[in-house]
Design a protein around this motif. Structure first.
Motif, PDB file in Angstrom:
ATOM      1  N   CYS A  84       6.755  -4.377 -11.748  1.00  0.00           N
ATOM      2  CA  CYS A  84       5.652  -4.469 -10.782  1.00  0.00           C
ATOM      3  C   CYS A  84       4.723  -5.600 -11.211  1.00  0.00           C
ATOM      4  O   CYS A  84       4.222  -5.595 -12.339  1.00  0.00           O
ATOM      5  CB  CYS A  84       4.867  -3.171 -10.732  1.00  0.00           C
ATOM      6  SG  CYS A  84       5.783  -1.771 -10.099  1.00  0.00           S
ATOM      7  N   ASN A  86       1.696  -6.375 -10.312  1.00  0.00           N
ATOM      8  CA  ASN A  86       0.247  -6.131 -10.311  1.00  0.00           C
ATOM      9  C   ASN A  86      -0.142  -4.907 -11.116  1.00  0.00           C
ATOM     10  O   ASN A  86      -1.188  -4.306 -10.891  1.00  0.00           O
ATOM     11  CB  ASN A  86      -0.244  -5.994  -8.858  1.00  0.00           C
ATOM     12  CG  ASN A  86      -0.204  -7.328  -8.162  1.00  0.00           C
ATOM     13  OD1 ASN A  86      -1.048  -8.180  -8.395  1.00  0.00           O
ATOM     14  ND2 ASN A  86       0.808  -7.550  -7.346  1.00  0.00           N
ATOM     15  N   ASP A 107       1.872   2.032  -7.351  1.00  0.00           N
ATOM     16  CA  ASP A 107       0.861   1.968  -6.283  1.00  0.00           C
ATOM     17  C   ASP A 107       1.460   1.885  -4.883  1.00  0.00           C
ATOM     18  O   ASP A 107       0.740   1.708  -3.913  1.00  0.00           O
ATOM     19  CB  ASP A 107      -0.070   0.782  -6.513  1.00  0.00           C
ATOM     20  CG  ASP A 107       0.654  -0.550  -6.561  1.00  0.00           C
ATOM     21  OD1 ASP A 107       1.863  -0.602  -6.254  1.00  0.00           O
ATOM     22  OD2 ASP A 107       0.017  -1.557  -6.911  1.00  0.00           O
ATOM     23  N   GLU A 108       2.804   2.014  -4.790  1.00  0.00           N
ATOM     24  CA  GLU A 108       3.529   1.968  -3.511  1.00  0.00           C
ATOM     25  C   GLU A 108       3.390   0.634  -2.765  1.00  0.00           C
ATOM     26  O   GLU A 108       3.615   0.563  -1.566  1.00  0.00           O
ATOM     27  CB  GLU A 108       3.125   3.134  -2.596  1.00  0.00           C
ATOM     28  CG  GLU A 108       3.480   4.500  -3.156  1.00  0.00           C
ATOM     29  CD  GLU A 108       4.965   4.705  -3.417  1.00  0.00           C
ATOM     30  OE1 GLU A 108       5.787   4.303  -2.568  1.00  0.00           O
ATOM     31  OE2 GLU A 108       5.300   5.269  -4.477  1.00  0.00           O
ATOM     32  N   THR A 109       3.022  -0.436  -3.454  1.00  0.00           N
ATOM     33  CA  THR A 109       2.968  -1.752  -2.837  1.00  0.00           C
ATOM     34  C   THR A 109       4.387  -2.237  -2.572  1.00  0.00           C
ATOM     35  O   THR A 109       5.254  -2.121  -3.429  1.00  0.00           O
ATOM     36  CB  THR A 109       2.232  -2.765  -3.742  1.00  0.00           C
ATOM     37  OG1 THR A 109       0.911  -2.283  -3.978  1.00  0.00           O
ATOM     38  CG2 THR A 109       2.150  -4.133  -3.100  1.00  0.00           C
ATOM     39  N   GLU A 110       4.608  -2.762  -1.362  1.00  0.00           N
ATOM     40  CA  GLU A 110       5.912  -3.280  -0.983  1.00  0.00           C
ATOM     41  C   GLU A 110       5.911  -4.799  -1.057  1.00  0.00           C
ATOM     42  O   GLU A 110       4.919  -5.439  -0.700  1.00  0.00           O
ATOM     43  CB  GLU A 110       6.271  -2.848   0.440  1.00  0.00           C
ATOM     44  CG  GLU A 110       6.474  -1.364   0.591  1.00  0.00           C
ATOM     45  CD  GLU A 110       6.904  -0.989   2.001  1.00  0.00           C
ATOM     46  OE1 GLU A 110       6.759  -1.804   2.933  1.00  0.00           O
ATOM     47  OE2 GLU A 110       7.399   0.140   2.157  1.00  0.00           O
ATOM     48  N   TYR A 111       7.034  -5.367  -1.494  1.00  0.00           N
ATOM     49  CA  TYR A 111       7.208  -6.804  -1.614  1.00  0.00           C
ATOM     50  C   TYR A 111       8.484  -7.207  -0.895  1.00  0.00           C
ATOM     51  O   TYR A 111       9.509  -6.548  -1.027  1.00  0.00           O
ATOM     52  CB  TYR A 111       7.311  -7.219  -3.087  1.00  0.00           C
ATOM     53  CG  TYR A 111       6.098  -6.870  -3.902  1.00  0.00           C
ATOM     54  CD1 TYR A 111       5.090  -7.795  -4.094  1.00  0.00           C
ATOM     55  CD2 TYR A 111       5.952  -5.604  -4.460  1.00  0.00           C
ATOM     56  CE1 TYR A 111       3.966  -7.478  -4.837  1.00  0.00           C
ATOM     57  CE2 TYR A 111       4.833  -5.282  -5.204  1.00  0.00           C
ATOM     58  CZ  TYR A 111       3.841  -6.219  -5.384  1.00  0.00           C
ATOM     59  OH  TYR A 111       2.720  -5.893  -6.104  1.00  0.00           O
ATOM     60  N   GLY A 118       3.762  -9.570  -1.501  1.00  0.00           N
ATOM     61  CA  GLY A 118       3.317  -8.243  -1.077  1.00  0.00           C
ATOM     62  C   GLY A 118       1.829  -8.291  -0.794  1.00  0.00           C
ATOM     63  O   GLY A 118       1.215  -9.365  -0.785  1.00  0.00           O
ATOM     64  N   ASP A 119       1.238  -7.142  -0.573  1.00  0.00           N
ATOM     65  CA  ASP A 119      -0.199  -7.063  -0.273  1.00  0.00           C
ATOM     66  C   ASP A 119      -1.017  -6.846  -1.541  1.00  0.00           C
ATOM     67  O   ASP A 119      -1.832  -5.923  -1.615  1.00  0.00           O
ATOM     68  CB  ASP A 119      -0.477  -5.933   0.726  1.00  0.00           C
ATOM     69  CG  ASP A 119       0.090  -6.238   2.097  1.00  0.00           C
ATOM     70  OD1 ASP A 119       0.150  -7.427   2.459  1.00  0.00           O
ATOM     71  OD2 ASP A 119       0.470  -5.289   2.800  1.00  0.00           O
ATOM     72  N   ALA A 120      -0.795  -7.665  -2.536  1.00  0.00           N
ATOM     73  CA  ALA A 120      -1.523  -7.560  -3.792  1.00  0.00           C
ATOM     74  C   ALA A 120      -1.765  -8.969  -4.334  1.00  0.00           C
ATOM     75  O   ALA A 120      -1.283  -9.947  -3.778  1.00  0.00           O
ATOM     76  CB  ALA A 120      -0.730  -6.709  -4.785  1.00  0.00           C
TER      77      ALA A 120
END
Length: 140
Positions: A84, A86, A107-111, A118-120
């Protein structure tokens, strides 16, 4: 004066050039381990990578921080670290493949496996790929 303008123009031109193919791996959470892997796409373990949108999770010594996720984009291959991007390394840091996305369980962030974005804050750590015949080389 003409020499100064020429020098300034060349400076701007060369400062915009990059030899790293838009690969930016400056991430404070992920160490930079050397990667130099060669896989034969004719082997049964990797034959699915010959078809667009198929992915493969590679693990083992020398396979990045927590493994490498490879995808056939249809026009080439992308290879990303499975850690991950982030999160500090922990027990939930290994990403999962979900279709054409990688998901960080922390954190369930998708890439996207096509872009690594992704949204980070940080995108996925990308490795270079080179296809020679049916042999895929992944390196940094």
């Amino acid at each position: 004066m003409k020499k100064l303008i020429l020098l300034f123009s060349l400076l701007i031109l060369f400062s915009n050039c990059s030899s790293d193919d838009n690969i930016n791996n400056n991430n404070p959470y992920l160490p930079n381990y050397p990667v130099n892997i060669t896989i034969n796409l004719d082997l049964p373990s990797y034959v699915n990578l010959q078809y667009p949108s198929n992915t493969k999770f590679l693990t083992g010594p020398g396979y990045g921080v927590l493994g490498i996720i490879v995808i056939n984009t249809g026009s080439g291959f992308n290879a990303f670290d499975a850690a991950c991007p982030n999160q500090a390394l922990s027990s939930c840091s290994t990403m999962r493949i979900h279709g054409i996305k990688a998901v960080c369980p922390c954190d369930e962030t998708e890439y996207s496996l096509y872009t690594g974005i992704g949204d980070a804050q940080y995108q996925m750590k990308r490795y270079r790929t080179e296809l020679i015949g049916n042999t895929l080389r992944i390196y940094n």
